[in-house]
Design a protein around this motif. Structure first.
Motif, mmCIF file in Angstrom:
data_model
loop_
_atom_site.group_PDB
_atom_site.id
_atom_site.type_symbol
_atom_site.label_atom_id
_atom_site.label_comp_id
_atom_site.label_asym_id
_atom_site.label_seq_id
_atom_site.Cartn_x
_atom_site.Cartn_y
_atom_site.Cartn_z
ATOM 1 N N SER A 65 -45.561 -50.839 61.516
ATOM 2 C CA SER A 65 -45.779 -52.284 61.545
ATOM 3 C C SER A 65 -47.208 -52.607 61.118
ATOM 4 C CB SER A 65 -45.525 -52.825 62.950
ATOM 5 O OG SER A 65 -46.525 -52.359 63.845
ATOM 6 N N LEU A 66 -47.411 -53.850 60.693
ATOM 7 C CA LEU A 66 -48.747 -54.284 60.306
ATOM 8 C C LEU A 66 -49.719 -54.217 61.483
ATOM 9 C CD1 LEU A 66 -48.062 -57.391 58.020
ATOM 10 C CD2 LEU A 66 -48.598 -55.045 57.326
ATOM 11 N N SER A 67 -49.268 -54.621 62.664
ATOM 12 C CA SER A 67 -50.151 -54.605 63.831
ATOM 13 C C SER A 67 -50.595 -53.188 64.170
ATOM 14 C CB SER A 67 -49.448 -55.249 65.027
ATOM 15 O OG SER A 67 -48.252 -54.545 65.340
ATOM 16 N N HIS A 68 -49.691 -52.236 64.022
ATOM 17 C CA HIS A 68 -50.011 -50.833 64.285
ATOM 18 C C HIS A 68 -51.065 -50.351 63.305
ATOM 19 C CE1 HIS A 68 -48.531 -46.426 64.693
ATOM 20 N NE2 HIS A 68 -49.391 -46.710 65.648
ATOM 21 N N LEU A 69 -50.889 -50.655 62.045
ATOM 22 C CA LEU A 69 -51.824 -50.205 61.017
ATOM 23 C C LEU A 69 -53.179 -50.887 61.147
ATOM 24 C CD1 LEU A 69 -49.314 -50.238 58.026
ATOM 25 C CD2 LEU A 69 -50.295 -48.204 59.089
ATOM 26 N N ARG A 70 -53.169 -52.178 61.426
ATOM 27 C CA ARG A 70 -54.425 -52.920 61.515
ATOM 28 C C ARG A 70 -55.285 -52.453 62.684
ATOM 29 N NH1 ARG A 70 -53.399 -58.873 62.172
ATOM 30 N NH2 ARG A 70 -55.695 -58.926 62.055
ATOM 31 N N SER A 71 -54.652 -51.921 63.723
ATOM 32 C CA SER A 71 -55.418 -51.459 64.886
ATOM 33 C C SER A 71 -56.299 -50.269 64.560
ATOM 34 C CB SER A 71 -54.465 -51.109 66.030
ATOM 35 O OG SER A 71 -53.691 -49.960 65.713
ATOM 36 N N ALA A 72 -56.066 -49.614 63.421
ATOM 37 C CA ALA A 72 -56.880 -48.461 63.029
ATOM 38 C C ALA A 72 -57.912 -48.816 61.957
ATOM 39 C CB ALA A 72 -55.978 -47.333 62.518
ATOM 40 N N LEU A 73 -58.004 -50.097 61.590
ATOM 41 C CA LEU A 73 -58.979 -50.520 60.590
ATOM 42 C C LEU A 73 -60.302 -50.934 61.233
ATOM 43 C CD1 LEU A 73 -56.854 -52.825 58.227
ATOM 44 C CD2 LEU A 73 -57.950 -50.660 57.579
ATOM 45 N N THR A 74 -61.378 -50.795 60.449
ATOM 46 C CA THR A 74 -62.645 -51.400 60.841
ATOM 47 C C THR A 74 -62.479 -52.925 60.786
ATOM 48 O OG1 THR A 74 -63.389 -51.300 58.546
ATOM 49 C CG2 THR A 74 -64.015 -49.464 59.984
ATOM 50 N N PRO A 75 -63.414 -53.681 61.395
ATOM 51 C CA PRO A 75 -63.229 -55.135 61.474
ATOM 52 C C PRO A 75 -62.948 -55.820 60.136
ATOM 53 C CG PRO A 75 -64.980 -54.472 62.941
ATOM 54 C CD PRO A 75 -64.589 -53.246 62.186
ATOM 55 N N ARG A 76 -63.518 -55.318 59.044
ATOM 56 C CA ARG A 76 -63.256 -55.911 57.736
ATOM 57 C C ARG A 76 -62.635 -54.889 56.775
ATOM 58 N NH1 ARG A 76 -65.078 -60.973 57.340
ATOM 59 N NH2 ARG A 76 -66.659 -61.687 58.839
ATOM 60 N N GLY A 77 -61.844 -54.014 57.347
ATOM 61 C CA GLY A 77 -61.215 -52.967 56.549
ATOM 62 C C GLY A 77 -60.080 -53.482 55.682
ATOM 63 N N THR A 78 -59.613 -52.600 54.811
ATOM 64 C CA THR A 78 -58.565 -52.945 53.852
ATOM 65 C C THR A 78 -57.329 -52.103 54.088
ATOM 66 O OG1 THR A 78 -60.189 -53.555 52.163
ATOM 67 C CG2 THR A 78 -57.961 -53.053 51.398
ATOM 68 N N LEU A 79 -56.176 -52.749 54.081
ATOM 69 C CA LEU A 79 -54.889 -52.057 54.195
ATOM 70 C C LEU A 79 -54.114 -52.264 52.900
ATOM 71 C CD1 LEU A 79 -52.514 -50.655 55.678
ATOM 72 C CD2 LEU A 79 -51.913 -52.915 56.613
ATOM 73 N N VAL A 80 -53.748 -51.153 52.253
ATOM 74 C CA VAL A 80 -52.954 -51.213 51.032
ATOM 75 C C VAL A 80 -51.566 -50.684 51.336
ATOM 76 C CG1 VAL A 80 -52.709 -50.436 48.642
ATOM 77 C CG2 VAL A 80 -54.984 -50.936 49.568
ATOM 78 N N LEU A 81 -50.563 -51.508 51.096
ATOM 79 C CA LEU A 81 -49.178 -51.135 51.331
ATOM 80 C C LEU A 81 -48.546 -50.742 50.010
ATOM 81 C CD1 LEU A 81 -48.220 -54.120 53.656
ATOM 82 C CD2 LEU A 81 -48.916 -51.818 54.366
ATOM 83 N N VAL A 82 -48.197 -49.480 49.889
ATOM 84 C CA VAL A 82 -47.624 -48.972 48.652
ATOM 85 C C VAL A 82 -46.105 -49.045 48.749
ATOM 86 C CG1 VAL A 82 -47.426 -47.005 47.102
ATOM 87 C CG2 VAL A 82 -49.588 -47.466 48.273
ATOM 88 N N GLY A 83 -45.523 -50.023 48.068
ATOM 89 C CA GLY A 83 -44.073 -50.174 48.141
ATOM 90 C C GLY A 83 -43.648 -50.483 49.554
ATOM 91 N N GLY A 84 -42.553 -49.878 49.959
ATOM 92 C CA GLY A 84 -42.057 -50.085 51.317
ATOM 93 C C GLY A 84 -40.638 -49.603 51.443
ATOM 94 N N GLU A 85 -40.384 -48.823 52.475
ATOM 95 C CA GLU A 85 -39.036 -48.347 52.735
ATOM 96 C C GLU A 85 -38.514 -49.020 53.990
ATOM 97 O OE1 GLU A 85 -37.625 -46.526 50.493
ATOM 98 O OE2 GLU A 85 -39.477 -46.311 49.374
ATOM 99 N N GLY A 86 -37.203 -49.061 54.135
ATOM 100 C CA GLY A 86 -36.609 -49.664 55.315
ATOM 101 C C GLY A 86 -35.110 -49.653 55.214
ATOM 102 N N GLU A 87 -34.462 -50.065 56.286
ATOM 103 C CA GLU A 87 -33.008 -50.009 56.343
ATOM 104 C C GLU A 87 -32.340 -51.295 55.872
ATOM 105 O OE1 GLU A 87 -31.325 -47.269 56.941
ATOM 106 O OE2 GLU A 87 -33.235 -46.239 57.162
#
Length: 323
Positions: free
Chosen positions: A219-241
Motif C-alpha cells: 500500500s502507499l501508506s506502507h511505502l511512505r512510512s519508509a521515506l524521508t520527509p521529502r522523499g520520492t516514491l516511484v511506482l513501476v507498473g503495478g500488479e494485482g488481482e
C-alpha cells in the motif's frame, strides 16, 4: 517464418508455435533476424488481456497483434529505404512488435548497435526492463550521489537493473527481495539487502530518499512510512488481482494524492526511446551494468518461460533463444 502467436486471450496455453509470413519493413524500419528475444511482464498482460484496461489499446475481444514479444537482439536482415543508421549484417538490439519470431520489424529509432562485449542473450534482456529501471532511477527518481535508495524486487527483471543503475549514479542502495535472491542482490552491488520474508523494511529507524517499488503489492501508506520527509516514491507498473484495473488502482491513487503531501509520488509507465537505449548500451559496454539471465528457453518453450515469469521465481531475466 516460425513465430509464437495467439488468437485469443488466456493463459500460456493460448500460445502456439506456427508458420506465418515474414514481415516486410516500412521505409523507416529495419528487418531484424532475431537471435534472442527478451521476456518481461507486459508480455503476460497482453497474453491474458488482464487487467481489462489493456484491451482498450490492444484489442477488446482478441489481440490485434498476434505475435508476442517486444525485446530482441540479432542482426539486420534488411533496411528500409529511409534508414540511414544501419546496413544488413549489423548486430543490434532494441524493441519491435512481435519479437518471439525468427524475424521482427522495428523502427530505426528503437534499435541500437549491440556492444561487442555483450552476448545476444544479455542484449535481448535489456530494452524494456533496462529502460524502465533507467526512467525510474534517473528520470522519475532523480537520484543523486549519496542518497539512500531502496529497490523493492531487487532480484527481478527491472530490480536487477535498478540496483546497478542506482549504484552507477552514486547512491547507497538497499535491495529488498526473497531469501533465494539475497545473494544476487549483493552480487549486483547492493550495500544492504533485506529479506522481506524475515524483516519488514518499514520497521525501524531507516528512511530512504528514494524508494523504487517494482513489486507493486504494498500500500502507499506502507511505502511512505519508509521515506524521508521529502522523499520520492516511484511506482513501476503495478500488479494485482483486480480484473479491470489490476494494480493500476494504486497508481491512480498515487497520482491523485501526490499534490497534497510532501512526498513525491511518481507513478510511471515506461515508453522506450533511443536516447535511453544509447545510455544503456554505453553502460553495458563499460561494464557498469550487466544483465542477469535467469534461463534461456527455445522458441517452442516460450509458454513455459512465461509461466515461470508469472510464478515470481525468476532471478533476473528469462530470454527466448530463436537462432
Amino acid at each position: 517464418m516460425k513465430a509464437i502467436v495467439q488468437d485469443r486471450y488466456g493463459s500460456a496455453d493460448v500460445l502456439v508455435l506456427d508458420d506465418i509470413d515474414k514481415p516486410v519493413p516500412k521505409a523507416g524500419e529495419v528487418l531484424v533476424r532475431v537471435q534472442v528475444a527478451g521476456l518481461d511482464p507486459s508480455v503476460w498482460h497482453l497474453m491474458t488481456g488482464r487487467p481489462y484496461l489493456v484491451r482498450a489499446a490492444f484489442g477488446l475481444r482478441k489481440p490485434k497483434l498476434r505475435v508476442r514479444g517486444w525485446d530482441f537482439a540479432g542482426h539486420i536482415e534488411e533496411a528500409g529505404a529511409k534508414v540511414t543508421s544501419f546496413k544488413p549484417g549489423d548486430e543490434v538490439f532494441g524493441v519491435g512488435n512481435g519479437s518471439f519470431a525468427e524475424y521482427v520489424c522495428a523502427a530505426e529509432g528503437k534499435v541500437v548497435p549491440k556492444p561487442a562485449n555483450v552476448t545476444h542473450e544479455q542484449a535481448a534482456a535489456v530494452p524494456t526492463s533496462g529502460i524502465t529501471a533507467l526512467q525510474a532511477v534517473r528520470d522519475k527518481g532523480r537520484v543523486e550521489a549519496g542518497q539512500k535508495v531502496l529497490v523493492i524486487g531487487a532480484g527481478g527483471g527491472v530490480g536487477t537493473f535498478a540496483v546497478q543503475l542506482a549504484k552507477a549514479f552514486g547512491a547507497h542502495v538497499t535491495g529488498v527481495c526473497s531469501t533465494s535472491k539475497t545473494d544476487l542482490a549483493t552480487s549486483l552491488g547492493a550495500d544492504e539487502v533485506i529479506d522481506y520474508t524475515h524483516e519488514d523494511f518499514t520497521e525501524g529507524t531507516r528512511r530512504y530518499d528514494l524508494i523504487i517499488d517494482t513489486a507493486g503489492l504494498r500500500s502507499l501508506s506502507h511505502l511512505r512510512s519508509a521515506l524521508t520527509p521529502r522523499g520520492t516514491l516511484v511506482l513501476v507498473g503495478g500488479e494485482g488481482e483486480g480484473r479491470l484495473l489490476g494494480g493500476s488502482g494504486r497508481t491512480f491513487h498515487a497520482a491523485a494524492l501526490s499534490p497534497f503531501v510532501r512526498h513525491k509520488l511518481r507513478p510511471m509507465f515506461s515508453v522506450p526511446h533511443k536516447e535511453e537505449l544509447d545510455t544503456l548500451s554505453a553502460l553495458l559496454e563499460n561494464g557498469k551494468v550487466t544483465p542477469v539471465i535467469d534461463r534461456s528457453y527455445p522458441l517452442s518453450e516460450a509458454p513455459e518461460a512465461i509461466r515461470r515469469l508469472q510464478s515470481g521465481h525468476s532471478r533476473g531475466k528469462a530470454v527466448i533463444a530463436i537462432a
